[in-house]
Design an enzyme around this catalytic site. Structure first.
Site, PDB file in Angstrom:
ATOM      1  N   GLN A  22      -6.447   6.181   0.557  1.00 50.47           N
ATOM      2  CA  GLN A  22      -7.829   6.049   0.605  1.00 50.47           C
ATOM      3  C   GLN A  22      -8.294   5.022   1.839  1.00 50.47           C
ATOM      4  O   GLN A  22      -9.232   5.277   2.457  1.00 50.47           O
ATOM      5  CB  GLN A  22      -8.769   5.470  -0.641  1.00 50.47           C
ATOM      6  CG  GLN A  22     -10.252   5.805  -0.192  1.00 50.47           C
ATOM      7  CD  GLN A  22     -11.019   4.776  -1.313  1.00 50.47           C
ATOM      8  OE1 GLN A  22     -10.683   4.940  -2.387  1.00 50.47           O
ATOM      9  NE2 GLN A  22     -11.979   3.952  -0.790  1.00 50.47           N
ATOM     10  N   LYS A  23      -7.357   4.288   2.230  1.00 53.12           N
ATOM     11  CA  LYS A  23      -7.378   3.350   3.284  1.00 53.12           C
ATOM     12  C   LYS A  23      -8.075   4.160   4.662  1.00 53.12           C
ATOM     13  O   LYS A  23      -8.431   3.781   5.569  1.00 53.12           O
ATOM     14  CB  LYS A  23      -6.116   2.600   3.453  1.00 53.12           C
ATOM     15  CG  LYS A  23      -5.719   2.002   4.801  1.00 53.12           C
ATOM     16  CD  LYS A  23      -6.428   0.676   5.110  1.00 53.12           C
ATOM     17  CE  LYS A  23      -6.093   0.021   5.802  1.00 53.12           C
ATOM     18  NZ  LYS A  23      -5.971   0.530   7.522  1.00 53.12           N
ATOM     19  N   ASP A  24      -7.211   5.399   4.758  1.00 51.70           N
ATOM     20  CA  ASP A  24      -7.576   6.317   6.063  1.00 51.70           C
ATOM     21  C   ASP A  24      -8.316   7.523   5.312  1.00 51.70           C
ATOM     22  O   ASP A  24      -8.060   8.804   5.159  1.00 51.70           O
ATOM     23  CB  ASP A  24      -6.509   7.032   6.356  1.00 51.70           C
ATOM     24  CG  ASP A  24      -5.250   5.548   7.079  1.00 51.70           C
ATOM     25  OD1 ASP A  24      -5.849   5.302   8.036  1.00 51.70           O
ATOM     26  OD2 ASP A  24      -4.577   5.185   6.226  1.00 51.70           O
ATOM     27  N   GLY A  42       0.772  -1.317   0.155  1.00 48.51           N
ATOM     28  CA  GLY A  42      -0.103   0.207  -0.087  1.00 48.51           C
ATOM     29  C   GLY A  42       0.995   1.222  -0.100  1.00 48.51           C
ATOM     30  O   GLY A  42       0.850   2.112  -0.880  1.00 48.51           O
ATOM     31  N   HIS A  43       1.914   1.360   1.007  1.00 48.47           N
ATOM     32  CA  HIS A  43       2.782   2.468   0.890  1.00 48.47           C
ATOM     33  C   HIS A  43       3.367   2.408  -0.151  1.00 48.47           C
ATOM     34  O   HIS A  43       3.626   3.781  -0.858  1.00 48.47           O
ATOM     35  CB  HIS A  43       4.012   2.126   2.110  1.00 48.47           C
ATOM     36  CG  HIS A  43       3.121   2.307   3.358  1.00 48.47           C
ATOM     37  ND1 HIS A  43       3.383   1.076   4.119  1.00 48.47           N
ATOM     38  CD2 HIS A  43       2.666   3.310   4.331  1.00 48.47           C
ATOM     39  CE1 HIS A  43       2.759   1.200   5.252  1.00 48.47           C
ATOM     40  NE2 HIS A  43       2.335   2.595   5.344  1.00 48.47           N
ATOM     41  N   SER A  62      -2.198  -3.256   5.806  1.00 51.29           N
ATOM     42  CA  SER A  62      -2.014  -2.339   7.087  1.00 51.29           C
ATOM     43  C   SER A  62      -0.707  -2.761   7.733  1.00 51.29           C
ATOM     44  O   SER A  62      -0.553  -4.024   7.746  1.00 51.29           O
ATOM     45  CB  SER A  62      -3.184  -2.110   8.014  1.00 51.29           C
ATOM     46  OG  SER A  62      -3.026  -1.700   9.205  1.00 51.29           O
ATOM     47  N   SER A  63       0.059  -1.886   8.371  1.00 48.56           N
ATOM     48  CA  SER A  63       1.244  -2.320   9.176  1.00 48.56           C
ATOM     49  C   SER A  63       0.719  -3.085  10.349  1.00 48.56           C
ATOM     50  O   SER A  63       1.359  -3.903  10.796  1.00 48.56           O
ATOM     51  CB  SER A  63       1.867  -0.940   9.626  1.00 48.56           C
ATOM     52  OG  SER A  63       2.119  -0.150   8.599  1.00 48.56           O
ATOM     53  N   GLN A 120      -8.833  10.832   7.286  1.00 49.18           N
ATOM     54  CA  GLN A 120      -7.708  11.437   7.306  1.00 49.18           C
ATOM     55  C   GLN A 120      -7.525  12.032   6.035  1.00 49.18           C
ATOM     56  O   GLN A 120      -6.928  13.497   6.118  1.00 49.18           O
ATOM     57  CB  GLN A 120      -6.341  10.201   7.371  1.00 49.18           C
ATOM     58  CG  GLN A 120      -5.132  11.143   7.419  1.00 49.18           C
ATOM     59  CD  GLN A 120      -4.040   9.889   7.745  1.00 49.18           C
ATOM     60  OE1 GLN A 120      -3.639   9.857   9.037  1.00 49.18           O
ATOM     61  NE2 GLN A 120      -3.429   9.454   6.737  1.00 49.18           N
TER      62      GLN A 120
END
Ligand code: AMP
Length: 284
Positions: free
Chosen positions: A148-150, A36-37, A185-186, A153
């Protein structure tokens, strides 16, 4: 890739890039990097001459000390992943470098802070707004990339940039998922294999609700929201914190499913004591 730990060195390097008239794409992260990152890094790299990532586990945005203490750190592995993705600079400050003193400032976000993540994580978005503002002042990028995961945010950062006139374009990138559908996700590193299997049901629930919402255009939201809760509650290993169906841009509550509107299903749930969030934006 050049790794930088001091703010002064960062500013010096950025000044060099600016002298060369290079456009700068910036990807702020808290490390423990995954695909993702890396998708954000690739996007920044594609549209800018210089790509800068930061890794900083920001203590200000953790409302839960245990969550902060357990946050995974794997700097060596992250550095390799960033190099492989073609990132040009990594900013990796210590807490003492980034916050010589704990900020007394807090940022009042307004309505976005009273719903979803804001309502369940007091002070979280103020911490996010402070770290992102400081990073933006240090890096002064042309574009900054967020997932968009967050979803909430992204809304908070868009508000911050608009209301405080940061001359930075915010780019939102799609959620990268495991084959099972589990959003990367981490925090997934803290899940067992069985936990990951259970957690994949969160995405199944989002897909189930997408169909229900599309079939329910013109009807009230509440029964469909309850169907989503019932879906997740059938799994013993999942403890739902919230499941909300909201207006996708403002994230505010809706009562009816208007044709042509954009809605977002937002979920926060615990699996094996790990707090996971996910969402799906749906055009009705
Ligand atoms: P974090 O390190 O969790 O603070 O995340 C750094 C950035 O990566 C944020 O903009 C996240 O929204 C984004 N991100 C995290 N997970 C994903 C994912 N699965 N897909 C896309 N972006 C993500």
């Amino acid at each position: 890739m050049i790794s930088i730990t001091s703010i002064q060195d960062l500013r010096r390097q950025i000044a060099q890039e600016r002298l060369k008239s290079h456009s700068i794409g910036f990807v702020p992260t808290m490390g423990a990097l995954h695909k993702g990152h890396i998708s954000l890094i690739k996007e920044a790299k594609k549209h800018n001459q210089t790509c800068i990532a930061s890794i900083f586990v920001n203590p200000l945005q953790f409302n839960n000390v245990e969550d902060f203490n357990k946050y995974p750190i794997q700097n060596e592995k992250d550095i390799q992943l960033l190099k492989d993705a073609g990132c040009d600079y990594l900013f990796l400050p210590s807490v003492a470098e980034f916050y010589p003193a704990t900020p007394k400032l807090s940022i009042h976000i307004g309505p976005l802070d009273r719903i979803l993540e804001g309502a369940h994580r007091p002070g979280h978005f103020s911490g996010v707004a402070i770290v992102v503002s400081k990073l933006f002042h240090m890096v002064m990028p042309d574009k900054a990339y967020f997932g968009q995961k967050d979803l909430q945010q992204v809304a908070v950062i868009n508000q911050l940039v608009n209301e405080l006139d940061f001359p930075i374009e915010i780019i939102t990138c799609p959620i990268i998922r495991e084959e099972s559908g589990l959003a990367m996700s981490s925090r997934n590193m803290r899940l067992s294999a069985a936990g990951k299997t259970v957690a994949a049901n969160i995405f199944l629930c989002l897909e189930f609700l997408e169909k229900a919402l599309k079939n329910g255009i013109g009807t009230p939201v509440q029964p469909i929201q309850k169907m989503g809760m019932d879906f997740l509650n059938q799994f013993e290993g999942i403890r739902v914190e919230y499941l909300e169906i909201v207006q996708a841009d403002t994230l505010q509550t809706i009562t009816h499913l208007e044709p042509g509107s954009n809605v977002a299903v937002c979920v926060a749930a615990y699996v094996e004591e790990v707090r996971l969030i996910d969402n799906l934006v749906i055009i009705l």
